[in-house]
Each structure stands twice: as structure tokens, then as C-alpha cells.
Design an enzyme around this catalytic site. Structure first.
Site, short mmCIF file in Angstrom:
data_model
loop_
_atom_site.label_atom_id
_atom_site.label_comp_id
_atom_site.label_asym_id
_atom_site.label_seq_id
_atom_site.Cartn_x
_atom_site.Cartn_y
_atom_site.Cartn_z
CD GLN A 64 52.57 60.04 -6.77
OE1 GLN A 64 52.00 59.05 -7.42
NE2 GLN A 64 53.25 59.35 -5.57
CB SER A 65 53.94 61.76 -14.55
OG SER A 65 53.07 61.47 -15.85
CG ASN A 66 48.08 59.95 -13.32
OD1 ASN A 66 47.73 59.13 -12.99
ND2 ASN A 66 47.53 61.28 -13.56
CB VAL A 68 55.92 58.61 -15.65
CG1 VAL A 68 56.81 57.92 -15.30
CG2 VAL A 68 56.07 60.39 -16.03
#
Ligand code: PLP
Length: 314
Positions: A64-66, A68
Site C-alpha cells: 500500500q505504498s503511497n 509507489v
């Protein structure tokens, strides 16, 4: 790509309730690809990728990386492939694996699919293992003939931190204290370097004291970068980093009760949302420091965004 400068405004109801002069810097509103602090770093990182003639970028993080998400959008704009080695919830093996499970559906994963981000999903493991996976992907792409630009987790290279040195120049007001979430560290490091007046406090989102060593390394790298390319902004002395671990909660990626209470308080007084993983924990720290009297006067909270991940939590 970003819409800058971001707004900076007072929080009148919370200021009255807490008897301080509380302000907020709205980097949740950087605009590009749904905003957040990573857009600022990408302005500089992607310029370097273009200068190197990159065909592909490789990074890593949680599913859930912002970072990325925003990186994927930047790659769309620039016609580059975007690869990310991810785990539902990477963790620090020496501090143990959290019981909480990260989500690999919805939220930033869905937006990443729409952006054609190549998410390489691995079973949960230590961060070091994740870095190794990212390097393997980068080497494979290079073997296939592509020029690859590698970006560390969260965009936290010295150049990423430099974006936040520049961000400090948007502040028209002066503050006694600035509080920011701190995870991969370039936001905190850049702000601490750029702001000579106020006390800059980074509230950890991961309960890992070792991160302070990474922050110091990043700070030295930033100092060297500025010494080489931007001597006008060079400081005579490195700032002390004020890094606070008390509100990190159980683990990275795991919401904390204090953070959720802080999130609801800001929503219910000012109508502004925080995200549970980063900004809510930092805001919990800010509230605790104000209530204990440790912090007062004119205080700025640096909102780093992160809202899209909320829609994966269901
Ligand atoms: C990445 C991120 C942070 C942490 O910033 P770092 O520069 O990695 O320390 C804080 N808030 C949000 C919403 C983020 O996505």
C-alpha cells in the site's frame, strides 16, 4: 507535476481547544496522483532519472505504498516502466513480525494497477530481504538492456530529502515548532536541514530506534549534496535530529489507538482527514506534546497525505 506551494493555514478550533497557535502545512494537497509528501521528492528524483536516460525505475515498499502510487504516475508521464518489490507488510525482524496483516487489494494497489505499475509481491519478511528482491529485479531489467534508475524505499535518498529543504522556503510565517511524520526519513531530514529557526520534531511511524542511524546517514548525504550543487543553501553546522518514538504504535503499517483518536479529533474539529499509518501517529504525538506542555507557542503540523491507503482498510 506537483501543485505548489501547498496551502498553510491555521486550525482555529483546535488552537482554541488546546490553547496554542496551531497551523497545518497541507502536503496532502500536493495534487499530483492524489497528493502526499512523495510528490515533492519525485520532482527531483525523476529529473535525475530523465538525465540518466532511464527506461525503468525500481523501488520497494509495502503493497500500500503511497510512494509507489505517485512514482507510478510519474512514470506514466515520462514513459518509463515502474517496478516495485513489495510485501503486504515488510517488518523489522529484530523487532518481530506484527500480527496485523497489510492489505494487497484496493487503495494504492488498485491505483497502481490503473497506472500499470509492475508490483512484484513477495511473502512478508524483513526489510533487508525486500531490498534484495528490488536489486534482483533491477539487475534482471539491466540484463534485458534497459537503463534502470534505482530509488530507495519512500524516495529517501539525499536528493529526496533536498526536496524538503526547498519546501521549507514556502513557509511565510515563522514557527516555534514543526512536527512531521517520519518513516523512511527524507521528509524529516530535509525539513530539519532547511529550517534553522524552529525546533523540528520527527514522530516515528515505525517503533525502530535504529532508524535514527539511517536519518543521520541521510543528513550527511544531504549535506554533501548541497555542498556540491547548491552551496548557497549549505549550513555551517548539521542540525540535531529530534526523533521521537513514543507514538509509533506496535509496528510499521499498524494503526495505533492514539493515532485513531487523533485522526477523529482533527476530522471532528477541522474537517481534515489524516491517514492511520503515518500522519495520524504524528498528530497523536503533536497533541500529546502540546497537552503535556512540552510544545507550545506557534506550532506547525506538516501533513504528509496518505489518504488513498485508507480505502484498502475496509
Ligand atoms: C512516506 C510517507 C510518510 C513518511 O515520509 P518519509 O519521508 O518516508 O519519512 C509520511 N506520511 C505519508 C502519508 C507517507 O506516504
Amino acid at each position: 507535476m506537483c501543485c505548489l506551494p501547498t496551502p498553510c493555514h491555521r486550525l482555529p478550533r483546535l488552537s482554541e481547544e488546546l490553547e496554542v497557535d496551531l497551523w497545518i502545512k497541507r502536503d496532502d494537497l500536493t495534487g499530483f496522483a492524489m497528493g502526499g509528501n512523495k510528490g515533492r521528492k519525485l520532482e527531483f528524483l525523476m529529473a535525475e532519472a530523465v538525465a540518466q536516460g532511464a527506461d525503468a525505475v525500481v523501488t520497494c515498499g509495502s503493497a500500500q505504498s503511497n510512494f509507489v502510487r505517485q512514482l507510478g504516475a510519474a512514470c506514466s508521464v515520462l514513459g518509463m516502466e515502474c517496478h516495485a518489490a513489495v510485501m503486504a507488510l515488510p517488518y523489522s525482524a529484530i523487532h518481530g513480525r506484527p500480527a496485523h496483516r497489510g492489505s494487497t487489494m484496493g487503495g494504492n494497489v488498485l491505483l497502481g494497477e490503473w497506472l500499470d505499475v509492475q508490483l512484484h509481491l513477495y511473502p512478508d519478511d524483513d526489510w533487508e530481504v525486500l531490498y534484495t528482491h528490488a536489486e534482483t529485479i533491477a539487475l534482471e531489467l539491466e540484463e534485458s538492456g534497459l537503463i534502470v534508475y534505482r530509488i530507495p524505499v519512500g524516495g529517501s535518498s539525499p536528493l529526496g530529502a533536498y526536496a524538503f529543504v526547498r519546501a521549507t522556503e514556502e513557509l511565510g510565517e515563522s514557527f516555534d515548532v514543526v512536527v512531521t511524520p517520519c518513516s523512511s526519513g527524507s521528509t524529516h531530514t530535509g525539513l530539519a536541514y532547511g529550517l534553522e529557526g524552529p525546533r523540528v520534531i520527527g514522530v516515528a511511524c515505525d517503533p525502530e530506534p535504529e532508524i535514527l542511524d539511517d536519518l543521520r546517514t541521510l543528513l550527511e548525504g544531504l549535506h554533501a549534496l548541497i555542498g556540491e550543487h547548491d552551496r548557497g543553501r549549505l549550513r555551517t553546522r548539521l542540525p540535531e535530529l529530534e526523533f521521537r518514538l513514543e507514538w509509533a504504535g506496535e509496528a510499521y503499517g499498524v494503526p495505533s489507538p492514539e493515532g485513531m483518536a487523533a485522526l477523529e479529533l482533527l476530522a471532528q474539529t477541522e474537517g481534515i482527514f489524516l491517514d492511520p499509518i503515518y500522519s495520524a501517529k504524528a498528530f497523536a504525538g503533536l497533541l500529546a506534546m502540546i497537552r503535556s506542555g512540552e510544545v507550545g507557542g506557534r506550532v506547525l503540523f506538516w501533513h504528509t497525505g496518505g489518504l488513498p491507503a485508507v480505502f484498502a482498510e475496509a
